[in-house]
Design a protein around this motif. Structure first.
Motif, mmCIF file in Angstrom:
data_model
loop_
_atom_site.group_PDB
_atom_site.id
_atom_site.type_symbol
_atom_site.label_atom_id
_atom_site.label_comp_id
_atom_site.label_asym_id
_atom_site.label_seq_id
_atom_site.Cartn_x
_atom_site.Cartn_y
_atom_site.Cartn_z
ATOM 1 N N ASP A 1 -3.896 3.191 3.640
ATOM 2 C CA ASP A 1 -4.998 2.888 4.553
ATOM 3 C C ASP A 1 -5.578 4.114 5.249
ATOM 4 O O ASP A 1 -6.786 4.181 5.491
ATOM 5 C CB ASP A 1 -4.533 1.884 5.611
ATOM 6 C CG ASP A 1 -4.105 0.564 4.984
ATOM 7 O OD1 ASP A 1 -4.909 -0.023 4.239
ATOM 8 O OD2 ASP A 1 -2.952 0.138 5.215
ATOM 9 N N VAL B 1 -6.000 6.314 -1.155
ATOM 10 C CA VAL B 1 -6.665 5.156 -0.538
ATOM 11 C C VAL B 1 -7.079 4.138 -1.595
ATOM 12 O O VAL B 1 -6.932 2.925 -1.401
ATOM 13 C CB VAL B 1 -7.876 5.618 0.312
ATOM 14 C CG1 VAL B 1 -8.759 4.433 0.712
ATOM 15 C CG2 VAL B 1 -7.381 6.345 1.563
ATOM 16 N N LEU C 1 -9.753 7.224 4.405
ATOM 17 C CA LEU C 1 -9.387 5.973 5.078
ATOM 18 C C LEU C 1 -10.186 4.805 4.527
ATOM 19 O O LEU C 1 -11.190 4.976 3.841
ATOM 20 C CB LEU C 1 -9.610 6.080 6.582
ATOM 21 C CG LEU C 1 -11.066 6.109 7.106
ATOM 22 C CD1 LEU C 1 -11.094 5.800 8.602
ATOM 23 C CD2 LEU C 1 -11.734 7.460 6.860
ATOM 24 N N ASN C 2 -9.701 3.597 4.847
ATOM 25 C CA ASN C 2 -10.435 2.370 4.555
ATOM 26 C C ASN C 2 -10.636 1.605 5.863
ATOM 27 O O ASN C 2 -10.453 2.158 6.953
ATOM 28 C CB ASN C 2 -9.700 1.530 3.493
ATOM 29 C CG ASN C 2 -8.296 1.153 3.927
ATOM 30 O OD1 ASN C 2 -7.946 1.191 5.112
ATOM 31 N ND2 ASN C 2 -7.466 0.783 2.971
ATOM 32 N N GLY D 1 -7.594 1.600 7.895
ATOM 33 C CA GLY D 1 -7.387 2.942 8.415
ATOM 34 C C GLY D 1 -8.227 3.211 9.659
ATOM 35 O O GLY D 1 -7.762 3.872 10.599
#
Length: 410
Positions: free
Chosen positions: A65, A60, A346-347, A350
């Motif tokens: 993502d 990430v 995740l970001n 995401g």
């Protein structure tokens, strides 16, 4: 939302992976990237050099993502089942438009044409394959020889034997073919795309370019050389994570950490090895014969390997044995589809992808492992982490219940 999928191990994330990620975004125009990644054990039968949460965070921070886990039952299996598990996950999200994978061939049309033959298996091809198998070749070798003969004598697509041999013996090409096979068999709407692999080959141990292989980087880590050398071969976030990780442990996990336990199992339960679905007749006796005279997993495999049982297959079998696969019906499990999506990192993008998945699919999204687990596939994942904690002191027992997904800038 235009979402692209990638299938990886990131063991660990290096410059070649960064290039693949950038090319995936360029080729697909994707607004988001979802990555299906092996957990704490990888396809070649090795423990990951860093745990799955650390590698997911690394991904990430380098531009992926959303990272979800490939269940262990697929991650530590042949290329066929590795690909099947990952493609099934991406397809079941119902939001992934394309799958972009690396290959030495760099030709999606060619890769797909081979995959179509292997899916359809024309009668003539089956006869050729039977001939090569009866000659004592391993299945992988027999299939390669059969494809060479079939293409050159029964199709309009002509290659030199050298061209096809090279194509069919390259690790990323083999996986690429299996990805396409899985998409064809499952009638997936996902579009396959490939990025030509450049730099060092998958198994190259030489750190000769800034696009060094993961194998070469792991060799450097095991040799305890100056970790600052890694900045030549890996993006800065990856190196920083490795340096931080090494500060808390005195070694990285390797397959040699399996040896004592495998010796114990073979000696105390000599028939248990034969219960593995991929074990061949008499392999348990071959391992028993050699186990007390070796000092490493590599030495053990080299003493047992043959024309029929390749190094990688034996390595994977020993890893499955270490993980206790003989206690599960893994042969049947690999034929089923995972019914969960295990989130590792995740970001912001995401998080949007997860919302899209929830709207489009009924697949179970797991960000927190439930106390009561009835899914055998998930039970194997939890067990794999607990076993991994025996050889990686930075991972605690029951970490699946203790560690939350890494979240960047949400």
């Amino acid at each position: 939302m235009n979402i692209a999928g990638i299938i990886t191990e990131y063991n660990p994330f290096h410059n070649g992976h960064k290039l693949h990620l950038e090319e995936t975004k360029r080729l697909t125009g994707a607004e988001g990237i979802i990555c299906v990644m092996s957990g704490n054990f990888v396809q070649r039968g090795l423990p990951a050099i860093l745990d799955k949460w650390t590698r997911a965070r690394m991904a990430v921070l380098n531009g992926v993502d959303l990272v979800v886990e490939l269940p262990t039952v697929f991650a530590v299996s042949s290329a066929e089942f590795f690909a099947k598990g990952a493609v099934d996950i991406l397809t079941q999200t119902s939001v992934v438009n394309s799958l972009c994978f690396g290959s030495e061939a760099g030709d999606t049309k060619l890769i797909r044409s081979i995959a179509e033959i292997l899916c359809d298996e024309p009668a003539i091809f089956k006869e050729i394959l039977k001939k090569y198998l009866s000659s004592g070749n391993s299945f992988v070798k027999a299939r390669s020889l059969s494809l060479i003969e079939y293409f050159n004598h029964y199709t309009d697509i002509k290659f030199s034997t050298e061209q096809l041999e090279k194509l069919l013996s390259s690790s990323n090409n083999i996986l690429a073919i299996e990805y396409c096979k899985s998409m064809i068999k499952s009638k997936s709407s996902i579009k396959p795309l490939t990025v030509k692999r450049i730099g060092s080959s998958y198994n190259d141990k030489d750190l000769s370019s800034n696009l060094a292989s993961a194998t070469a980087i792991r060799e450097l880590l095991y040799s305890n050389l100056d970790l600052n050398e890694l900045y030549q071969y890996m993006p800065e976030p990856s190196v920083n994570i490795i340096i931080d990780s090494f500060a808390s442990v005195d070694k990285f996990p390797s397959s040699n950490d399996f040896l004592s336990y495998i010796k114990y199992k073979l000696l105390t339960s000599p028939n248990s090895f034969s219960k593995l679905p991929d074990s061949g007749e008499g392999l348990d006796n071959k391992f028993l014969k050699e186990i007390n005279s070796v000092y490493s997993i590599d030495e053990l495999i080299m003493k047992v390997k043959s024309k029929r049982y390749t190094y990688t297959r034996l390595s994977r079998l020993l890893c499955q044995y270490f993980l206790g696969f003989e206690h599960y019906d893994t042969g049947t499990l690999r034929l089923t589809k995972p019914n969960y999506l295990r989130v590792l990192a995740l970001n912001k993008t995401g998080a949007k992808i997860i919302k899209e998945i929830k709207k489009a699919s009924d697949i179970n999204i797991i960000s927190k492992v439930p106390k009561k687990i009835e899914d055998t596939m998930l039970q194997i994942d939890i067990n794999a982490t607990n076993i991994y904690s025996l050889i990686n002191p930075s991972v605690k027992f029951n970490s699946d219940y203790l560690i939350s997904p890494f979240v960047e800038n949400i």
